[in-house]
Design an enzyme around this catalytic site. Sequence first.
Site, PDB file in Angstrom:
ATOM      1  N   TYR A   1     -32.516  13.170   4.474  1.00  0.00           N
ATOM      2  CA  TYR A   1     -33.630  12.338   4.903  1.00  0.00           C
ATOM      3  C   TYR A   1     -34.605  12.048   3.770  1.00  0.00           C
ATOM      4  O   TYR A   1     -35.077  12.955   3.091  1.00  0.00           O
ATOM      5  CB  TYR A   1     -34.431  12.992   6.035  1.00  0.00           C
TER       6      TYR A   1
ATOM      7  N   ALA B   1      -5.486   0.711   6.157  1.00  0.00           N
ATOM      8  CA  ALA B   1      -5.154   0.917   4.747  1.00  0.00           C
ATOM      9  C   ALA B   1      -5.161   2.378   4.314  1.00  0.00           C
ATOM     10  O   ALA B   1      -4.254   2.831   3.613  1.00  0.00           O
ATOM     11  CB  ALA B   1      -6.118   0.119   3.873  1.00  0.00           C
TER      12      ALA B   1
ATOM     13  N   ARG C   1       5.438   2.874 -16.231  1.00  0.00           N
ATOM     14  CA  ARG C   1       5.482   4.251 -15.748  1.00  0.00           C
ATOM     15  C   ARG C   1       6.876   4.633 -15.273  1.00  0.00           C
ATOM     16  O   ARG C   1       7.058   5.646 -14.590  1.00  0.00           O
ATOM     17  CB  ARG C   1       4.476   4.440 -14.624  1.00  0.00           C
TER      18      ARG C   1
ATOM     19  N   ASP D   1       2.117   0.891   7.463  1.00  0.00           N
ATOM     20  CA  ASP D   1       1.765   0.192   8.695  1.00  0.00           C
ATOM     21  C   ASP D   1       2.921   0.073   9.690  1.00  0.00           C
ATOM     22  O   ASP D   1       2.688  -0.219  10.860  1.00  0.00           O
ATOM     23  CB  ASP D   1       1.247  -1.215   8.364  1.00  0.00           C
TER      24      ASP D   1
ATOM     25  N   ARG E   1       5.065  11.069 -10.289  1.00  0.00           N
ATOM     26  CA  ARG E   1       4.295  12.223 -10.735  1.00  0.00           C
ATOM     27  C   ARG E   1       5.003  13.520 -10.347  1.00  0.00           C
ATOM     28  O   ARG E   1       5.009  14.502 -11.102  1.00  0.00           O
ATOM     29  CB  ARG E   1       2.901  12.178 -10.107  1.00  0.00           C
TER      30      ARG E   1
ATOM     31  N   CYS F   1      -6.633  -5.953   2.718  1.00  0.00           N
ATOM     32  CA  CYS F   1      -7.892  -6.017   3.482  1.00  0.00           C
ATOM     33  C   CYS F   1      -8.901  -6.941   2.836  1.00  0.00           C
ATOM     34  O   CYS F   1      -9.887  -7.333   3.465  1.00  0.00           O
ATOM     35  CB  CYS F   1      -8.521  -4.631   3.601  1.00  0.00           C
TER      36      CYS F   1
ATOM     37  N   ALA G   1       0.818  -1.228   0.000  1.00  0.00           N
ATOM     38  CA  ALA G   1       0.000   0.000   0.000  1.00  0.00           C
ATOM     39  C   ALA G   1       0.848   1.272   0.000  1.00  0.00           C
ATOM     40  O   ALA G   1       0.872   2.024  -0.981  1.00  0.00           O
ATOM     41  CB  ALA G   1      -0.957  -0.015   1.203  1.00  0.00           C
ATOM     42  N   ALA G   2       1.556   1.514   1.099  1.00  0.00           N
ATOM     43  CA  ALA G   2       2.312   2.765   1.200  1.00  0.00           C
ATOM     44  C   ALA G   2       3.416   2.834   0.148  1.00  0.00           C
ATOM     45  O   ALA G   2       3.633   3.873  -0.484  1.00  0.00           O
ATOM     46  CB  ALA G   2       2.905   2.896   2.607  1.00  0.00           C
TER      47      ALA G   2
END
Lengths: 446, 446
Positions: free
Chosen positions: A424, A299, A69, A281, A21, A42, A10-11
């Site tokens: 509502y 996550a 990339r 994490d 970028r 997850c 993830a990180a």
Amino acid sequence: MRLVIVGGVAAGMTAASRARRQNPDAEIVVFERGDWISYGACGLPYVVGGEVEGLDRLVSRTPEQMRARGIGVRLCHEVTGVDARAATLTVLDRSSGRTVTEPYDRLLLATGVEAIRPDWAQTDLRGVHAVKEIPDVQALENSLKGARRACVVGGGYIGIELAEALRSRGLSVVLVEKAPEVAGRMLDRDYQRQVRAELERHGVDVRCSTGVVGLTGKAGHVTGVQTEGGLVRADVVIVAVGVRPRIGLARAAGVRLGKTGAVAVNLRQETTVQGVFSAGDNTESLHRVTRHRVHLPLALGANRMGRVAGVNMAGGDARFPGVVGTSIFKAFDLGAARTGLTQTEADTLGLQAVSVDVTSTDHAGYYADARPIHVRLTAERGSGRLLGAQLVGAVPSVKRVDVVATLLHRRGRVPDLFESDLAYAPPFSSVWDVLLVAADRLQREV
Amino acid sequence: MRLVIVGGVAAGMTAASRARRQNPDAEIVVFERGDWISYGACGLPYVVGGEVEGLDRLVSRTPEQMRARGIGVRLCHEVTGVDARAATLTVLDRSSGRTVTEPYDRLLLATGVEAIRPDWAQTDLRGVHAVKEIPDVQALENSLKGARRACVVGGGYIGIELAEALRSRGLSVVLVEKAPEVAGRMLDRDYQRQVRAELERHGVDVRCSTGVVGLTGKAGHVTGVQTEGGLVRADVVIVAVGVRPRIGLARAAGVRLGKTGAVAVNLRQETTVQGVFSAGDNTESLHRVTRHRVHLPLALGANRMGRVAGVNMAGGDARFPGVVGTSIFKAFDLGAARTGLTQTEADTLGLQAVSVDVTSTDHAGYYADARPIHVRLTAERGSGRLLGAQLVGAVPSVKRVDVVATLLHRRGRVPDLFESDLAYAPPFSSVWDVLLVAADRLQREV
């Protein structure tokens, strides 16, 4: 400039994308000790349960896509050492067995967490599994062939999700938890009980206040879990007693660790060692309600930290806004969510906290299939500052925890919630959404 | 002290309850011209559709319950005149036909709205119905016996809800709308189209840009709707072309009306006439985004105004915080929600607004039954202040509009949304909730 990232989930992968970028010219290399990158860990319990059709579905970007990339992805490459003065890494190519030295200009430690394996789980017996990474599920699937009985050790959200997954595959499931209730770190006691009741309602045999002593086995395969309450026979054992940050490299780099045991960073995800960043994490974050540094391996926070680290290591300037401790999980037909602090946590911190409990329905009570939703809302006495919320109810309905999470970020007070113009119509809510009812009661208490 | 309330539905009964709580000694009398009090009018289309089991289910408190709390409820009593100088009302007892004069110390006008009946709908033909109050549904049910074809005139949310209700009862349904699309006052064009597509997908024949010329009938019963696009044959016609505030009494009392045509009040719900309050659908409210006075006849606002009026007329001090224009509705399997301003509305107001559109899934894309959700998020260029959001997607998922509504109340900026620690687990959301993705894109545009 050579940016090196250790860890490609993830990180790490988020950082790589952001760094690219930010800086089209930098060399970016990711070392991942496993075979997979950029996947949603997850989702693993739901691959087991069948709600996700296969492990491939969890992958958001392949190594080929990242390479296209201009991001160098080295699978099966384990970083075994770091020399922060020389700015080099020692990297083991696990496929060839060769070790090489790799230089870096900026380093990101995105090493994540590992499942805790207590002494009793240090075993060669087959059929004993943690479910933390993709290969864990592949191994578990092997053990599940012909299995009839499972024992899940640990009643946190991962244990709960796996108990559900295995139950839905037709196994008998015993869930063993050392603490007096399940979901102990997420919810206050009354709300923990509702989660347990839901597990039991679906046939999970939940045994709380029950420590594990050891395992039994036969012919190299596990046959049961020895608990303080007797033997639980099992063909498959899930070890879900928690995780801890992987901090070996951080230690080797001389990086300061926080009180939580995870890597300490500033809001730019910089460690105490020049040029070394940490994200995900394995890393602490700022809790915006308490202003303390916390270790909450979740996550969204990991992805956010990765973004910030990626921008900064590539020469930009970004800051991580911190977290407010939001989390959410599903147990069969029940959703449970929390944000901020529980009453118990607030008490432990010495805050003058007061809570109200409200039960309502997920949509108008007179409309078909209305289901109960329970909310505990917590605020600081005197100031009226919101401290947290816990919600237990029908699965999608507890996502309204987000309203409170958003207010916590801005140090909102109870009237800020009460005055909100929430949506509502009968299929969506009561006229007074349960959050508004809770805020109304709480403003009379604070 | 004698507190008199005209109108016994949302604002009126809420005010009565609050006034009683505020002041145990005051005499409180509610005049209601109909037979029912304290019911959820928003549920009426769902009684027709069958999602609500009967009209009784909509009633939250009976006259007996109110009387037990010391609140005098006079059903079938229509207030036909007011003398603000003398502080008296003229009241017609519709059951006896007698008229009496009633004094008051404080008066609350909670007269609500009435369905607009265009000239073509001023008819004695049977089978032509507005659906605004409980007796309307009772009358409609009579007309539906044996009916096969319905024509709904008006594509606002009530028309949409009734089109769905009648379709689900097996009628063929033509929906005729004068404007170029349905839901014209709630959503921008692209989002209107999605609502229309959902109606069409479920077999509703939607004819936009089509005005109504007249009705055809036979033997005293409607047989069709003459439109600019030809005759629509129908056994039942629903008139759902909008509502307007009931302001006859306000006029008679000499109360100032606002530009919207509804009753002008201050934040205490006081009109320009001493001792006369106004609350609910007949009353303007403060829009916290535009700071303009608006007429948004919606249930939560009506209830809030009633609370405030009830407290104040009984001697307390409460203020109505205003609204941010949140509304939500369902069209078959599609939910649609909005808060704040649409891009179109912002343009009309001369704001420098910019919007982004994001499509994601209601929960993790890899998890079973993920359904699309579309979000348009709008902010002010330069300041980055959030102006509004529109969501269209699976029914419960669009309730996350509440997060933006809450931020609008506090004049939140795009980064306030982006930085929020929203709840994530695969059954509930993507890691980056669609609102966060939209905020991320929007912060690059503003």
